[in-house]
Design a protein around this motif. Structure first.
Motif, PDB file in Angstrom:
ATOM      1  N   ARG A  91     -26.300  59.984  -7.768  1.00 26.34           N
ATOM      2  CA  ARG A  91     -28.003  60.084  -7.502  1.00 26.34           C
ATOM      3  C   ARG A  91     -28.688  59.389  -8.581  1.00 26.34           C
ATOM      4  NH1 ARG A  91     -31.223  65.755  -7.432  1.00 26.34           N
ATOM      5  NH2 ARG A  91     -30.663  65.723  -9.695  1.00 26.34           N
ATOM      6  N   ARG A  92     -28.003  59.222  -9.998  1.00 27.45           N
ATOM      7  CA  ARG A  92     -28.667  58.286 -10.969  1.00 27.45           C
ATOM      8  C   ARG A  92     -28.592  56.538 -10.214  1.00 27.45           C
ATOM      9  NH1 ARG A  92     -26.182  55.420 -14.152  1.00 27.45           N
ATOM     10  NH2 ARG A  92     -24.196  56.602 -14.397  1.00 27.45           N
ATOM     11  N   MET A  93     -27.620  56.385  -9.790  1.00 30.68           N
ATOM     12  CA  MET A  93     -26.998  54.847  -9.509  1.00 30.68           C
ATOM     13  C   MET A  93     -28.050  54.567  -8.211  1.00 30.68           C
ATOM     14  SD  MET A  93     -23.235  54.447  -9.689  1.00 30.68           S
ATOM     15  CE  MET A  93     -23.163  52.818  -9.279  1.00 30.68           C
ATOM     16  N   LEU A  94     -27.883  55.452  -7.203  1.00 31.54           N
ATOM     17  CA  LEU A  94     -29.121  55.163  -6.205  1.00 31.54           C
ATOM     18  C   LEU A  94     -30.369  55.036  -6.575  1.00 31.54           C
ATOM     19  CD1 LEU A  94     -27.400  57.504  -3.396  1.00 31.54           C
ATOM     20  CD2 LEU A  94     -27.154  54.999  -3.609  1.00 31.54           C
ATOM     21  N   ARG A  95     -30.794  56.135  -7.444  1.00 31.76           N
ATOM     22  CA  ARG A  95     -32.262  55.905  -7.754  1.00 31.76           C
ATOM     23  C   ARG A  95     -32.524  54.631  -8.473  1.00 31.76           C
ATOM     24  NH1 ARG A  95     -32.660  59.795 -11.940  1.00 31.76           N
ATOM     25  NH2 ARG A  95     -32.035  61.471 -10.672  1.00 31.76           N
ATOM     26  N   GLU A  96     -31.623  54.143  -9.316  1.00 32.50           N
ATOM     27  CA  GLU A  96     -31.760  52.778 -10.055  1.00 32.50           C
ATOM     28  C   GLU A  96     -31.990  51.785  -8.746  1.00 32.50           C
ATOM     29  OE1 GLU A  96     -29.410  53.903 -13.845  1.00 32.50           O
ATOM     30  OE2 GLU A  96     -28.502  52.480 -12.548  1.00 32.50           O
TER      31      GLU A  96
END
Ligand SMILES: Cc1cc2nc3c(=O)[nH]c(=O)nc-3n(C[C@H](O)[C@H](O)[C@H](O)COP(=O)(O)O)c2cc1C
Ligand code: SF4
Ligand code: SF4
Length: 263
Positions: A91-96
């Motif tokens: 989730r964090r990586m996609l958000r970035e």
């Protein structure tokens, strides 16, 4: 498009079920990174949990995916028991990358790493008891483009295990080694490896019956254990343990030929 990363077929089997139900194509992650997927309106990511997190190789490849920010993106984590922080990490990586993870779930399946601890993953078939029901639920949710997450609370232990030193230690612990006496150079491991990290060397070694080529494992191993479980000679070993044929595991709905990557 359903994108998967699989060493022993759990993720492939699940990716195929979802793809068939949604009438979507399936693609290994290592191929997906060299395609432009910005026209895809629905993206599924199916990858295992390693040490309560995303496999290091998946973490390195995800940023290379070219995806549409408007796409409905979902993730399914087939794991022995604990998905840990793997969905938090995604989730964090996609958000970035300006992308949103809309839906996530895990499915319990046999733990292919049991072999490293002298246990037999094939003794864990009972984990399939809830397999069909969970899969049906995921497929129904994704068909409805649901926005929901079913993941564990963020874990400090899982986070610590993904620190570079711990991760390097884990990769060393699980690093496969080719037993040169047993290897016959058939090349199956090279075609199974989801990292394309194995080659059958040009170098010939003498044997009592003639000469043979050997498999050589490169530096990009992510410890998926695909080579360990797929070698017909049980020539790939981990932790100094001989690999036993009856402990080699593959998802029961997946054939060896299904795991072979096209060149
Ligand atoms: C290096 C390694 C670490 C693993 N760590 C975990 C873990 O932390 N939690 C878990 O539930 N399963 C763990 N597993 C089991 C895998 O997540 C599970 O068997 C997965 O379905 C394998 O997918 P595949 O058959 O598509 O390769 C681990 C497996 C490997 C190889
Ligand atoms: S699958 Fe086994 S025997 Fe075949 S090349 Fe790989 S290590 Fe050698
Ligand atoms: S070398 Fe073996 S364990 Fe490492 S990524 Fe390739 S198939 Fe998996």
């Amino acid at each position: 498009m359903i994108i998967y990363f699989s060493g022993t077929g759990n993720c492939l089997a699940i990716a195929r079920h979802i793809a068939q139900a949604l009438d979507e194509p399936v693609m290994p992650l290592v191929n997906a990174v060299s395609n432009d997927l910005t026209a895809e309106k629905r993206i599924g990511l199916v990858y295992p949990s390693y040490d309560f997190n995303m496999p290091p190789a998946v973490r390195n490849l995800i940023p290379r995916l070219r995806l549409n920010p408007q796409a409905y993106i979902f993730a399914v984590i087939p794991c022995g028991a604990q998905a840990g922080n793997s969905i938090w990490t995604l989730r964090r990586m996609l958000r970035e990358q300006g992308l949103t993870l809309a839906y996530s779930h895990k499915i319990r399946v046999p733990d292919n790493s049991a072999i490293v601890f002298s246990r037999n993953p094939n003794d864990q078939q009972w984990k399939f008891q809830r397999f069909d029901g969970r899969l049906r639920q995921i497929i129904a949710d994704v068909k409805d483009a649901r926005h929901a997450h079913h993941f564990s609370t963020w874990s400090l232990i899982a986070w610590l295990m993904a620190r570079p030193r711990m991760e390097a230690w884990m990769l060393r612990t699980f690093r496969p080694v080719v037993n040169e006496d047993k290897c016959i150079g058939c090349g199956i491991c090279a075609r199974v490896c989801p990292m394309r990290n194995i080659v059958v060397s040009d170098r010939e070694v003498p044997t009592p019956d003639g000469r043979k080529h050997l498999a050589a494992i490169g530096p990009h191993c992510t410890a998926c254990l695909g080579c360990v479980h797929s070698c017909p000679q049980q020539a790939v070993e981990v932790n100094g343990l001989p690999t036993l044929k009856d402990r080699q595991y593959r998802h029961p709905q997946v054939l060896l030929k299904d795991l072979l990557l096209r060149r």
